[in-house]
Design a protein around this motif. Sequence first.
Motif, mmCIF file in Angstrom:
data_model
loop_
_atom_site.group_PDB
_atom_site.id
_atom_site.type_symbol
_atom_site.label_atom_id
_atom_site.label_comp_id
_atom_site.label_asym_id
_atom_site.label_seq_id
_atom_site.Cartn_x
_atom_site.Cartn_y
_atom_site.Cartn_z
ATOM 1 N N ILE A 132 -8.724 -20.109 0.305
ATOM 2 C CA ILE A 132 -8.577 -21.470 0.150
ATOM 3 C C ILE A 132 -7.866 -22.056 1.465
ATOM 4 O O ILE A 132 -6.820 -21.546 1.473
ATOM 5 C CB ILE A 132 -7.821 -22.035 -1.279
ATOM 6 N N LEU A 133 -8.534 -22.961 1.949
ATOM 7 C CA LEU A 133 -7.568 -23.441 3.219
ATOM 8 C C LEU A 133 -6.453 -24.330 2.722
ATOM 9 O O LEU A 133 -6.917 -25.450 2.065
ATOM 10 C CB LEU A 133 -8.605 -24.563 3.868
ATOM 11 N N ILE A 134 -5.362 -23.893 3.165
ATOM 12 C CA ILE A 134 -4.188 -24.648 3.056
ATOM 13 C C ILE A 134 -3.533 -25.254 3.950
ATOM 14 O O ILE A 134 -2.575 -26.376 3.843
ATOM 15 C CB ILE A 134 -3.258 -23.757 2.046
ATOM 16 N N ARG A 135 -3.647 -24.903 5.247
ATOM 17 C CA ARG A 135 -3.106 -25.557 6.460
ATOM 18 C C ARG A 135 -4.035 -25.435 7.681
ATOM 19 O O ARG A 135 -5.033 -24.251 7.600
ATOM 20 C CB ARG A 135 -1.893 -24.999 6.865
ATOM 21 N N GLU A 136 -4.319 -26.281 8.380
ATOM 22 C CA GLU A 136 -5.098 -26.402 9.694
ATOM 23 C C GLU A 136 -4.351 -27.197 10.658
ATOM 24 O O GLU A 136 -3.392 -28.036 10.496
ATOM 25 C CB GLU A 136 -6.354 -26.815 9.338
ATOM 26 N N GLN A 137 -4.482 -26.654 12.007
ATOM 27 C CA GLN A 137 -4.149 -27.515 13.067
ATOM 28 C C GLN A 137 -4.914 -27.535 14.124
ATOM 29 O O GLN A 137 -5.599 -26.120 14.450
ATOM 30 C CB GLN A 137 -2.661 -26.583 13.527
ATOM 31 N N ALA A 138 -5.364 -28.663 14.797
ATOM 32 C CA ALA A 138 -5.921 -28.639 15.956
ATOM 33 C C ALA A 138 -5.203 -27.981 17.119
ATOM 34 O O ALA A 138 -3.930 -28.290 17.185
ATOM 35 C CB ALA A 138 -6.602 -30.173 16.283
ATOM 36 N N LEU A 139 -5.696 -27.678 18.311
ATOM 37 C CA LEU A 139 -5.059 -26.971 19.234
ATOM 38 C C LEU A 139 -5.655 -27.600 20.571
ATOM 39 O O LEU A 139 -6.841 -27.971 20.509
ATOM 40 C CB LEU A 139 -5.302 -25.485 19.326
ATOM 41 N N LYS A 140 -4.513 -27.640 21.500
ATOM 42 C CA LYS A 140 -4.651 -28.105 22.669
ATOM 43 C C LYS A 140 -4.823 -26.909 23.823
ATOM 44 O O LYS A 140 -3.549 -26.535 23.932
ATOM 45 C CB LYS A 140 -4.251 -29.377 23.321
ATOM 46 N N ASP A 141 -6.157 -26.588 24.311
ATOM 47 C CA ASP A 141 -5.993 -25.220 25.223
ATOM 48 C C ASP A 141 -6.561 -25.652 26.566
ATOM 49 O O ASP A 141 -7.537 -25.876 26.718
ATOM 50 C CB ASP A 141 -6.660 -23.928 24.624
ATOM 51 N N GLU A 142 -5.787 -25.699 27.452
ATOM 52 C CA GLU A 142 -6.037 -25.965 28.932
ATOM 53 C C GLU A 142 -6.201 -24.861 29.643
ATOM 54 O O GLU A 142 -5.975 -24.714 30.790
ATOM 55 C CB GLU A 142 -4.982 -26.883 29.576
ATOM 56 N N HIS A 143 -7.070 -23.717 29.090
ATOM 57 C CA HIS A 143 -7.344 -22.375 29.536
ATOM 58 C C HIS A 143 -6.050 -21.637 30.127
ATOM 59 O O HIS A 143 -5.971 -20.948 30.850
ATOM 60 C CB HIS A 143 -8.202 -22.825 30.929
ATOM 61 N N GLN A 144 -5.166 -21.763 28.862
ATOM 62 C CA GLN A 144 -4.013 -20.996 29.319
ATOM 63 C C GLN A 144 -4.446 -19.336 28.867
ATOM 64 O O GLN A 144 -5.213 -19.118 28.180
ATOM 65 C CB GLN A 144 -2.887 -21.229 28.155
ATOM 66 N N ALA A 145 -3.464 -18.719 29.985
ATOM 67 C CA ALA A 145 -3.738 -17.191 29.695
ATOM 68 C C ALA A 145 -2.754 -16.635 28.686
ATOM 69 O O ALA A 145 -1.517 -17.227 28.897
ATOM 70 C CB ALA A 145 -3.807 -16.577 31.037
ATOM 71 N N GLY A 146 -3.063 -15.756 27.932
ATOM 72 C CA GLY A 146 -2.064 -15.033 26.978
ATOM 73 C C GLY A 146 -1.940 -16.083 25.667
ATOM 74 O O GLY A 146 -2.862 -16.481 25.117
ATOM 75 N N GLU A 147 -0.655 -16.441 25.534
ATOM 76 C CA GLU A 147 -0.488 -17.034 24.227
ATOM 77 C C GLU A 147 -0.822 -18.503 24.160
ATOM 78 O O GLU A 147 -0.424 -19.037 25.302
ATOM 79 C CB GLU A 147 1.039 -17.089 23.891
ATOM 80 N N LYS A 148 -1.710 -18.992 23.491
ATOM 81 C CA LYS A 148 -2.215 -20.418 23.616
ATOM 82 C C LYS A 148 -1.630 -21.290 22.680
ATOM 83 O O LYS A 148 -1.627 -22.553 22.854
ATOM 84 C CB LYS A 148 -3.904 -20.217 23.426
ATOM 85 N N ALA A 149 -1.067 -20.875 21.651
ATOM 86 C CA ALA A 149 -0.371 -21.625 20.720
ATOM 87 C C ALA A 149 0.513 -20.846 19.662
ATOM 88 O O ALA A 149 0.002 -19.544 19.507
ATOM 89 C CB ALA A 149 -1.397 -22.541 19.679
ATOM 90 N N ARG A 150 1.698 -21.343 19.043
ATOM 91 C CA ARG A 150 2.207 -20.729 18.091
ATOM 92 C C ARG A 150 2.615 -21.633 17.062
ATOM 93 O O ARG A 150 3.284 -22.635 17.544
ATOM 94 C CB ARG A 150 3.862 -19.999 18.746
ATOM 95 N N ILE A 151 2.099 -21.744 15.986
ATOM 96 C CA ILE A 151 2.147 -22.585 14.720
ATOM 97 C C ILE A 151 3.093 -22.088 13.614
ATOM 98 O O ILE A 151 3.261 -20.800 13.357
ATOM 99 C CB ILE A 151 0.843 -22.855 14.361
ATOM 100 N N VAL A 152 4.002 -23.034 13.274
ATOM 101 C CA VAL A 152 5.057 -22.618 12.255
ATOM 102 C C VAL A 152 4.692 -23.494 11.096
ATOM 103 O O VAL A 152 4.996 -24.617 11.266
ATOM 104 C CB VAL A 152 6.469 -22.393 12.508
#
Length: 646
Positions: free
Chosen positions: A524-544
């Motif tokens: 069951i979907l309980i959380r979601e987050q849109a991400l902004k990725d400007e073609h980063q290399a490696g870690e693109k997002a860290r969500i808590v």
Amino acid sequence: MFSHRLLLMLCVAHALPAFAQEMVVEGRRLHLGRQGQYEWEENKNRTVDAERLELRFQSKANAAEQTLRIWQREVKLTWPVLLNGRKLGVLTTAETAQECVLAVPAGALRDGENVLLIEAPASLDDIDVGPVVLMEKPVTEAMSGARIDVTVLAAPEGKPTPCRITLTKTDGTLQPLRAEPAGATAVRPGVVYARDGHAVISVPPGDYLLHAGRGFEWSVEKDVVSVKAKETKEVRMSLKREVDTRGWIASDSHIHTLTYSGHGDAKIEERMLTIAGEGIELAISTDHNHHTDYAPAAASAGVAEHFTPVTGNEVTTKHGHFNAFPIQAGAPVVDSREEDWARLMPAIRATPGVKVITLNHPRDLHSGFVPFGAVQFNAKTGKHRQAHALDVDAIEVVTSAAMQSDIHLLYRDWFALLNRGHRIAAVASSDSHDVNRFILGQGRTYAAANDANPAQVDLDEVWRSYQRGKLLVSLGLLCTMKVDDRFGIADLATGLGEKIKVEVAVSGPSWVQADRVELFANGILIREQALKDEHQAGEKARIVWELPRPAHDVHLVAIATGPGVSEAFWEIPRPYQAASKTFTPRVIGSTNPIWIDADGDGYFQSAFAIAQALYQRFGADREKLNEALKRHDESVAIQVESLLSN
């Protein structure tokens, strides 16, 4: 008006200027298909030029070999090409835009009118073809005239590295080519896998785009190359490792060869170069009903230092395809005629050496059977008709050579199985039979293990990770997760407070983007987050996320997605057995579960186990059950309803 055949009368002078040495038999781009039908939504309103293509043109008899070049795109089925009733070959079976190059043997052309026919398959296959060009040169000369000497190095050491080189025209069309040195390269139209990061590529003079990469973890470097007649242009490119996968082994657990599976086009010698060139560290052979040992071929090809080979088998039956590995040398091959899972699964499990069994592409139809089709499987409750015999360690939720129209479909099936009480891991693989049509290692699984030496992987550690589900699923993205900074993938998170911290990290190379991350509890979907990725290399997002401790045990899974890659160097394939005419390519990366022990008893209870306890307590008293279910999620309610309906 539509015609079942396209008849084009071309009166082309055979005597062309000496520098040209070619005849344009058809200069237009034509759409072949069936009137009133379309394979993909993008073709719905396109004019169908013909079902089959028949071109008539004037020429002279040829005393020597000539070359026929046909531009093509979206070719999925077999399209024979005939000249004056003589078969020259078939269009290349590949969706990516490319030129099909066919030899025209001496004597195939005749004085006067000639007829070129591209014959349609029996089933619908929307394709584009044209221009069609006839060259007064043999194939070896037509596809040469200039050279590009490419060297690819791995930063920061600057050492040559196995790699994939993709060469296209400036419009993205894969360029037919030849490459040397023989034995150290695997070549297909527009693609070279180079064992030592070096290839001398022969092409016609012209302007090209060159990409070099080494699979998901590495950068893709791009160069624009213009080369003149008789010129050799030197190109040096340096790849950087962009994705941190320390502590994880890159595995493709579904690999075929033409040599032993009998279809596709990758000979075993070529397969070794594609494994090394895509950065796979654990290569599991799974030819159909055959035990293939890659070790001798890897040593002979000079790539043994780059990966650990494992012998496996795709047990290919009329009631499902199952990968089994590792398999001891000399072990008997399982009888693939067996269709009863209750006898088949113990036979696979008893094969000497086997530690892991996976159920492959479970939504695909083969021999009239779909393992997770409606006849066999209730996708809502997770109840399978052969649940008692479903003795598998993992299922493929991503198979890059057999993609689903809905990239989440198999995840929902997997969630349902977990809710039903099965402890089955999710994996990704390529199921590649080819050098290029479906890229090896595009779908891959990361197994938790020491990755210090890819040629000496601790296999016992890897098999434990497969059995525990300490795995990450990857098709262009990597997703990891922790709970309360101390529980990782496959852990039982226990001793929790009133609030729990969930941290999700999304990684990928610079040439892939992520735009969304989702968190599921019992599917069951309980959380979601849109991400902004400007073609980063490696870690693109860290969500808590901070969550209230669930009212009952749940499994947590994180899934990250993004727009699919459309360029030829890593193009996401179209669905294998499409359920929709709309194609929206996506990349995806996911975790396997962290098991949340919400009641702190030191054990995990599935939604089905919780439902059983409620049913034993309240029986069929719906009023009491409904009251109790107010403190439980929908997954438990679904299982209660399934018990009541039995």
